[in-house]
Write an enzyme that holds these catalytic residues in place. Structure first.
Site, short mmCIF file in Angstrom:
data_model
loop_
_atom_site.label_atom_id
_atom_site.label_comp_id
_atom_site.label_asym_id
_atom_site.label_seq_id
_atom_site.Cartn_x
_atom_site.Cartn_y
_atom_site.Cartn_z
N GLY A 128 0.78 -1.23 0.00
CA GLY A 128 0.00 0.00 0.00
C GLY A 128 0.82 1.29 0.00
O GLY A 128 0.36 2.32 -0.47
N GLU A 168 3.13 4.40 5.95
CA GLU A 168 1.95 3.54 5.82
C GLU A 168 0.88 4.26 5.00
O GLU A 168 0.81 5.50 5.00
CB GLU A 168 1.48 3.22 7.25
CG GLU A 168 0.21 2.45 7.42
CD GLU A 168 0.20 1.04 6.87
OE1 GLU A 168 0.54 0.88 5.69
OE2 GLU A 168 -0.21 0.12 7.59
N ASP A 169 0.07 3.50 4.29
CA ASP A 169 -1.00 4.12 3.49
C ASP A 169 -2.14 4.60 4.39
O ASP A 169 -2.64 5.72 4.25
CB ASP A 169 -1.52 3.17 2.40
CG ASP A 169 -1.87 1.77 2.91
OD1 ASP A 169 -1.79 1.53 4.13
OD2 ASP A 169 -2.23 0.92 2.08
N ASP A 224 -5.86 2.08 10.50
CA ASP A 224 -7.27 1.80 10.77
C ASP A 224 -7.41 1.30 12.22
O ASP A 224 -7.56 2.11 13.14
CB ASP A 224 -7.76 0.79 9.73
CG ASP A 224 -9.22 0.42 9.90
OD1 ASP A 224 -9.94 1.13 10.62
OD2 ASP A 224 -9.66 -0.57 9.29
N PHE A 278 -14.55 2.17 3.64
CA PHE A 278 -13.45 1.49 2.97
C PHE A 278 -13.02 2.29 1.75
O PHE A 278 -13.82 2.56 0.87
CB PHE A 278 -13.84 0.07 2.58
CG PHE A 278 -12.65 -0.79 2.31
CD1 PHE A 278 -11.90 -1.30 3.36
CD2 PHE A 278 -12.23 -1.03 1.02
CE1 PHE A 278 -10.76 -2.07 3.12
CE2 PHE A 278 -11.09 -1.79 0.77
CZ PHE A 278 -10.37 -2.31 1.82
N VAL A 279 -11.75 2.69 1.72
CA VAL A 279 -11.27 3.53 0.63
C VAL A 279 -10.24 2.79 -0.23
O VAL A 279 -9.57 1.88 0.25
CB VAL A 279 -10.66 4.85 1.17
CG1 VAL A 279 -11.72 5.67 1.88
CG2 VAL A 279 -9.50 4.59 2.12
N ASP A 318 -5.91 -0.91 -1.73
CA ASP A 318 -6.58 -1.90 -2.58
C ASP A 318 -7.87 -2.43 -1.98
O ASP A 318 -8.11 -2.34 -0.77
CB ASP A 318 -5.66 -3.10 -2.78
CG ASP A 318 -5.50 -3.94 -1.50
OD1 ASP A 318 -5.11 -3.36 -0.47
OD2 ASP A 318 -5.79 -5.14 -1.53
N ARG A 322 -5.27 -0.23 -6.79
CA ARG A 322 -4.09 0.45 -6.25
C ARG A 322 -3.58 1.53 -7.19
O ARG A 322 -2.92 2.47 -6.78
CB ARG A 322 -2.94 -0.54 -6.02
CG ARG A 322 -3.19 -1.57 -4.93
CD ARG A 322 -1.88 -2.26 -4.60
NE ARG A 322 -2.04 -3.50 -3.86
CZ ARG A 322 -2.14 -3.59 -2.54
NH1 ARG A 322 -2.11 -2.50 -1.81
NH2 ARG A 322 -2.26 -4.76 -1.94
#
Ligand code: IMP
Ligand code: MG
Length: 178
Positions: A43, A97-98, A101, A150-151, A157, A163
């Site tokens: 990610g 990090e992407d 959560d 959820f993105v 992804d 992605r």
């Protein structure tokens, strides 16, 4: 692919501005330090590439591949699929990090790198989803916060797809049924 997006949360330009700001902050904070930027694959990929070019310092990059997701649900069990190439002992590590959560991934990796002797471990994340937290964790550098949806896109992804979208968006519910 783009037809599956319900709404765009962050445009290409917004991402660019966010990363410029993060790069400036990091450049200021890491003067004179032995910086290793550790990207969490897959990610982090576009984010990491853009971020390191906004950090005006000598630095090294390395990557870790971890996984804890199955579709849109975290399994809570973080597995290392690819380890670092170099030792982090005595070094100042910045994990890229992407999205944070539940906080499980970043908490586990931070603990591991400190255990391996890193001098410091901080976190830079493009996106933060504070409503998702199961573990207390406060990334030092946050691009922006997103709602508990959820993105996908810009590295993020859904079942390994999306992605390569240049922006971050929310998927249409119908896309999950494909
Ligand atoms: P955490 O361990 O629950 O904090 O989750 C972190 C990882 O879960 C991130 O590196 C992402 O790969 C993935 N993740 C969490 N939320 C999303 C999302 O909304 N879209 C895509 N991936 C996500
Ligand atoms: Mg990830």
């Amino acid at each position: 692919m783009r037809n599956d997006i319900l709404k765009v949360l962050l445009s290409e330009n917004e991402i660019k501005e966010i990363i410029k700001r993060l790069g400036k902050e990091i450049t200021k904070d890491y003067q004179g330090k032995d910086l290793v930027v550790v990207g969490l694959l897959k990610g982090c990929n576009p984010f990491m590439a853009d971020l390191i070019r906004q950090i005006d310092l000598m630095l090294e990059v390395d990557y870790l591949a971890v996984s804890s997701y199955d579709g849109t649900r975290t399994t809570g069990d973080v597995k290392i699929r690819l380890d670092l190439n170099q030792s982090v002992e005595g070094r100042d590590v910045l994990i890229a990090e992407d999205i944070v959560d539940t906080g499980t991934t970043i908490t586990t990796i931070k603990r591991l790198l400190l255990h391996r002797g890193a001098k410091s471990v901080k976190i830079v994340t493009l996106l933060d989803k504070p409503a998702g937290r199961l573990m207390e964790c406060n990334p030092e550098y946050i691009g922006t916060s997103v709602p508990n949806e959820f993105v996908v896109g810009y590295g993020l992804d859904y079942n390994e797809k999306y992605r390569n979208l240049p922006y971050v968006g929310v998927l249409k519910p119908a896309a999950y049924e494909k």
